[in-house]
Design a protein around this motif. Structure first.
Motif, PDB file in Angstrom:
ATOM      1  N   CYS A  28       0.865  -1.189   0.000  1.00 15.39           N
ATOM      2  CA  CYS A  28       0.000   0.000   0.000  1.00 15.39           C
ATOM      3  C   CYS A  28       0.897   1.233   0.000  1.00 15.39           C
ATOM      4  O   CYS A  28       1.796   1.359   0.824  1.00 15.39           O
ATOM      5  N   ALA A  65      -5.624  -4.044   5.025  1.00 13.11           N
ATOM      6  CA  ALA A  65      -5.456  -2.593   4.820  1.00 13.11           C
ATOM      7  C   ALA A  65      -6.323  -1.833   5.828  1.00 13.11           C
ATOM      8  O   ALA A  65      -7.381  -2.316   6.237  1.00 13.11           O
ATOM      9  N   CYS A  66      -5.877  -0.646   6.226  1.00 18.95           N
ATOM     10  CA  CYS A  66      -6.667   0.204   7.125  1.00 18.95           C
ATOM     11  C   CYS A  66      -7.722   0.943   6.297  1.00 18.95           C
ATOM     12  O   CYS A  66      -7.829   0.744   5.086  1.00 18.95           O
ATOM     13  N   HIS A  93      -1.790   7.681   9.751  1.00 21.15           N
ATOM     14  CA  HIS A  93      -1.064   6.426   9.489  1.00 21.15           C
ATOM     15  C   HIS A  93      -1.709   5.329  10.344  1.00 21.15           C
ATOM     16  O   HIS A  93      -1.123   4.867  11.322  1.00 21.15           O
ATOM     17  N   PRO A  94      -2.934   4.914   9.987  1.00 20.24           N
ATOM     18  CA  PRO A  94      -3.728   4.118  10.931  1.00 20.24           C
ATOM     19  C   PRO A  94      -3.086   2.807  11.405  1.00 20.24           C
ATOM     20  O   PRO A  94      -3.432   2.313  12.475  1.00 20.24           O
ATOM     21  N   ARG A  95      -2.144   2.214  10.654  1.00 21.64           N
ATOM     22  CA  ARG A  95      -1.548   0.952  11.133  1.00 21.64           C
ATOM     23  C   ARG A  95      -0.218   1.173  11.854  1.00 21.64           C
ATOM     24  O   ARG A  95       0.452   0.205  12.225  1.00 21.64           O
ATOM     25  N   PHE A 112      -0.383   4.425   0.131  1.00 16.60           N
ATOM     26  CA  PHE A 112      -1.137   5.641   0.478  1.00 16.60           C
ATOM     27  C   PHE A 112      -0.396   6.488   1.505  1.00 16.60           C
ATOM     28  O   PHE A 112      -0.369   7.704   1.413  1.00 16.60           O
ATOM     29  N   CYS A 113       0.210   5.829   2.500  1.00 16.96           N
ATOM     30  CA  CYS A 113       0.933   6.639   3.487  1.00 16.96           C
ATOM     31  C   CYS A 113       2.339   6.084   3.696  1.00 16.96           C
ATOM     32  O   CYS A 113       2.681   5.016   3.188  1.00 16.96           O
ATOM     33  N   CYS A 166       3.746   4.518   5.946  1.00 14.58           N
ATOM     34  CA  CYS A 166       3.927   3.204   6.580  1.00 14.58           C
ATOM     35  C   CYS A 166       4.248   2.135   5.540  1.00 14.58           C
ATOM     36  O   CYS A 166       4.865   1.122   5.850  1.00 14.58           O
ATOM     37  N   VAL A 167       3.783   2.349   4.288  1.00 15.53           N
ATOM     38  CA  VAL A 167       4.040   1.452   3.157  1.00 15.53           C
ATOM     39  C   VAL A 167       3.870  -0.023   3.581  1.00 15.53           C
ATOM     40  O   VAL A 167       4.805  -0.824   3.457  1.00 15.53           O
ATOM     41  N   CYS A 168       2.694  -0.361   4.066  1.00 10.61           N
ATOM     42  CA  CYS A 168       2.427  -1.743   4.509  1.00 10.61           C
ATOM     43  C   CYS A 168       2.549  -2.689   3.316  1.00 10.61           C
ATOM     44  O   CYS A 168       1.876  -2.486   2.293  1.00 10.61           O
ATOM     45  N   LEU A 180      -7.753   3.966   5.259  1.00 12.58           N
ATOM     46  CA  LEU A 180      -7.160   4.765   4.177  1.00 12.58           C
ATOM     47  C   LEU A 180      -6.657   3.860   3.055  1.00 12.58           C
ATOM     48  O   LEU A 180      -6.821   4.164   1.875  1.00 12.58           O
ATOM     49  N   GLY A 181      -6.022   2.748   3.447  1.00 18.01           N
ATOM     50  CA  GLY A 181      -5.499   1.806   2.451  1.00 18.01           C
ATOM     51  C   GLY A 181      -6.639   1.174   1.660  1.00 18.01           C
ATOM     52  O   GLY A 181      -6.544   0.995   0.444  1.00 18.01           O
TER      53      GLY A 181
HETATM   54  S1  SF4 Z   1      -1.227   2.382   7.332  1.00 19.09           S
HETATM   55 FE1  SF4 Z   1      -2.981   2.128   5.983  1.00 19.09          FE
HETATM   56  S2  SF4 Z   1      -2.739   3.729   4.415  1.00 19.09           S
HETATM   57 FE2  SF4 Z   1      -0.774   3.521   5.456  1.00 19.09          FE
HETATM   58  S3  SF4 Z   1       0.359   2.082   4.156  1.00 19.09           S
HETATM   59 FE3  SF4 Z   1      -0.625   0.864   5.802  1.00 19.09          FE
HETATM   60  S4  SF4 Z   1      -2.576   0.180   4.902  1.00 19.09           S
HETATM   61 FE4  SF4 Z   1      -1.797   1.870   3.606  1.00 19.09          FE
END
Ligand code: SF4
Lengths: 448, 124
Positions: free
Chosen positions: A19, A44-45, A162-164, A21-22, A24-26, A47-48
């Motif tokens: 991901c 994914a959170c 950065h929800p995760r 989006f933020c 954290c790049v999960c 946002l993801g």
């Molecule tokens: S925290 Fe959410 S938005 Fe950020 S990279 Fe992880 S899944 Fe994506």
């Protein structure tokens, strides 16, 4: 096991997708893909999930010139003409695309003798300036996960941005030296608002707006047991000195402290002086125990932009290549300034939206000059562009490399191919044509 | 004369605004979020403002019109306003970055005017 499975019912499963989006790049997301649409993004959170589920192929032309659909080749030609004939062109954005595209964009900036700036200048640019003055005692998020027993968030609200962050890296995980996970960690939030993140903390310290600098220097003084006027500290920071003293005792007792800081520091009066104070405090703390700090970076590959621009030019953002060698001076060569001062006479905006996020004078000037915009979505910036490229989305359609906020490079695993071009392909086309227009001989193979 | 008062405005990220970026900046979710100004119920009562009432925010550099929503619980201190980053919040920033490249985007001094009668929604 392969990363991609097809169960024969046209449902494709892409495992360990990334991901972007933020920051954290999960890279542990399992995507369920049906044709040109992601229907589920496991792990994914919020946002993801919105990121993955809202990037289907939109029925819009891949190129608009002056607002009218045009063949891609015409858009590339017009873009190259704009850039090659400009006297003070700006290349800006870059934080939501791959390192490979960033690299081509910097090359174009070099050929045309332009400015290269990234969205870093309006997020953690002040921290970038502070790193150069103070240095950064840093760590990867893996170290934080395994060792961090005191986690401080300063001017940062990862619960929303950065929800995760908490669950994957900083608060909840059971680490090598933290077998009980959250119970082994103390979490402190320092902010002007009692944010969602503050509600997850053990200690919340509400400081007066615009007083981060004073609060951080209070802690620096307390670390060295210097005498302080308690009334003055409370008046300036809005927090009783006893609270700061208690925090310092806890910080010194920690085995491995971490400060994550956000734009509450960099966007507020004081800016780089605020970040500098925090970096200096972190450095000071290493006299007593191990302490590290990290800016919480927003966009998926803004850290990649810092890395690529640094290894191409020697500086992370706000670089002027007009003299044939790089010069760095935030405030002079940064996008917001060269637009607000009406200096740039053309621009190329890649994956960012200054027409929505810049100051009014900067927006007005951008709207008055020819510029090229790249984005997978329609934005105020693409709507006003002379040439707008509707491109495939990095990470969802386009492979490549991104850097997580802790400077760890991570590969992308796209979910499905797009009929749209990637910004990488379009940028390469523009680079080739710009070189032809400027009469620059192509480099021999392997030397580019 | 409209009723006026001074506040400090903190623009910031919200998850609704983040979701809105992916859904599309011209969609209603994003637009509603960036047009909503959060204020403590204490300040709302003091100024006689009800949820949804429109106010004008004026900074040294620009002015915007937004609808007021009460902040959640004790999230905001009295005298502080919050708005999701976006087109509107950026209109209140100045062009000068004080040699940093970064306009002052948080902690902006604003004057708030309670508008006499409802006005059409400001659009980006
Ligand atoms: S925290 Fe959410 S938005 Fe950020 S990279 Fe992880 S899944 Fe994506």
């Amino acid at each position: 096991m392969s990363d991609t499975e097809d169960n024969g019912l046209s449902l494709k499963i892409v495992r360990d997708a990334t991901c972007t989006f933020c920051g954290c790049v999960c890279d542990d997301i399992d995507l369920h893909v049906q044709g040109h649409k992601i229907v589920e993004a496991k792990r994914a959170c919020v946002l993801g999930t919105a990121w993955f589920l809202n990037h289907e192929i939109e029925d819009r032309p891949s190129c608009l010139v002056e607002g009218q659909p045009a063949p891609l080749a015409d858009g590339i030609e017009r873009a190259a003409q704009i850039l090659a004939t400009a006297r003070y062109p700006l290349i800006y954005g870059l934080s939501d695309t791959t390192c490979e595209s960033q690299r081509v964009a910097v090359s174009i900036g070099d050929w045309i003798g332009g400015l290269v700036d990234t969205t870093t200048s309006v997020c953690h640019g002040p921290s970038g300036m502070a790193f150069q003055n103070v240095g950064e005692v840093t760590a990867t998020l893996g170290e934080v996960r395994n060792r961090g027993d005191m986690i401080i968030f300063w001017g940062s609200n990862p619960a929303e941005s950065h929800p995760r962050h908490f669950t994957k890296y900083s608060l909840m995980p059971k680490g090598m030296f933290l077998p009980n996970g959250r119970k082994d960690r103390t979490c402190v939030v320092v902010d002007v608002r009692k944010t969602k993140s503050a509600k997850a903390a053990d200690i919340f310290i509400p400081i007066k707006p615009r007083k981060d600098f004073e609060a951080l220097w209070t802690l620096r003084a307390l670390a060295q047991d210097l005498p302080l006027d308690g009334d003055l500290v409370e008046r300036e920071t809005g927090v009783a000195i006893a609270v700061w003293q208690d925090l310092m005792v806890r910080m010194k007792k920690a085995r491995y402290g971490v400060i994550f800081f956000g734009m509450g520091l960099t966007m507020t009066r004081g800016k780089h002086a605020n970040s500098e104070a925090l970096l200096a405090l972190t450095r000071d703390m290493n006299r007593y125990t191990r302490f590290v700090c990290k800016p919480n970076r927003g966009h998926g590959n803004v850290t990649g932009a810092d890395n690529v621009v640094s290894w191409r030019t020697g500086y992370p953002f706000g670089v002027n290549l007009a003299r044939g060698y790089p010069r760095f001076n935030p405030g002079e060569y940064t996008a917001s300034d060269v637009l607000a001062r009406r200096e740039a006479d053309a621009a190329m905006i890649i994956a960012s939206d200054p027409m929505a996020n810049f100051s009014q004078p900067a927006r007005e000037h951008l709207a008055s000059i020819p510029y090229i915009a790249f984005d997978p979505k329609e934005t105020p910036t693409t709507r006003h562009a002379t040439v707008a490229f509707n491109v495939a989305t990095y990470g969802i359609n386009v492979p490549g490399t991104v850097y997580r906020m802790d400077d760890v490079p991570i590969p992308l695993r796209p979910a499905f191919e797009s009929p749209l071009p990637s910004d990488f392909d379009v940028l390469q086309g523009i680079e080739k044509r710009v070189r032809e227009l400027l009469g620059i001989v192509p480099a021999a193979a392997g030397t580019g | 004369m409209p009723l006026a008062d001074s506040f400090i405005l903190i623009p910031g990220r919200t998850s609704k605004q983040g979701v809105g970026i992916s859904e599309g900046k011209f969609q209603s979710g994003y637009q509603e979020e960036i047009h909503a100004l959060q204020m403590t119920s204490h300040d709302m009562q003091r100024l006689g403002i009800a949820t949804g009432d429109r106010v004008r925010l004026i900074s040294e550099w620009g002015s915007i019109e937004v609808a007021v929503v009460p902040s959640k619980g004790d999230e905001l201190p009295v005298g502080i306003l919050f708005i999701a980053y976006g087109d509107l919040s950026s209109r209140l920033m100045g062009g000068d970055t004080h040699g940093s490249g970064m306009p002052t985007s948080k902690g902006i001094d604003v004057r708030l005017e309670v508008m006499g009668c409802p006005t059409p929604k400001t659009t980006g």
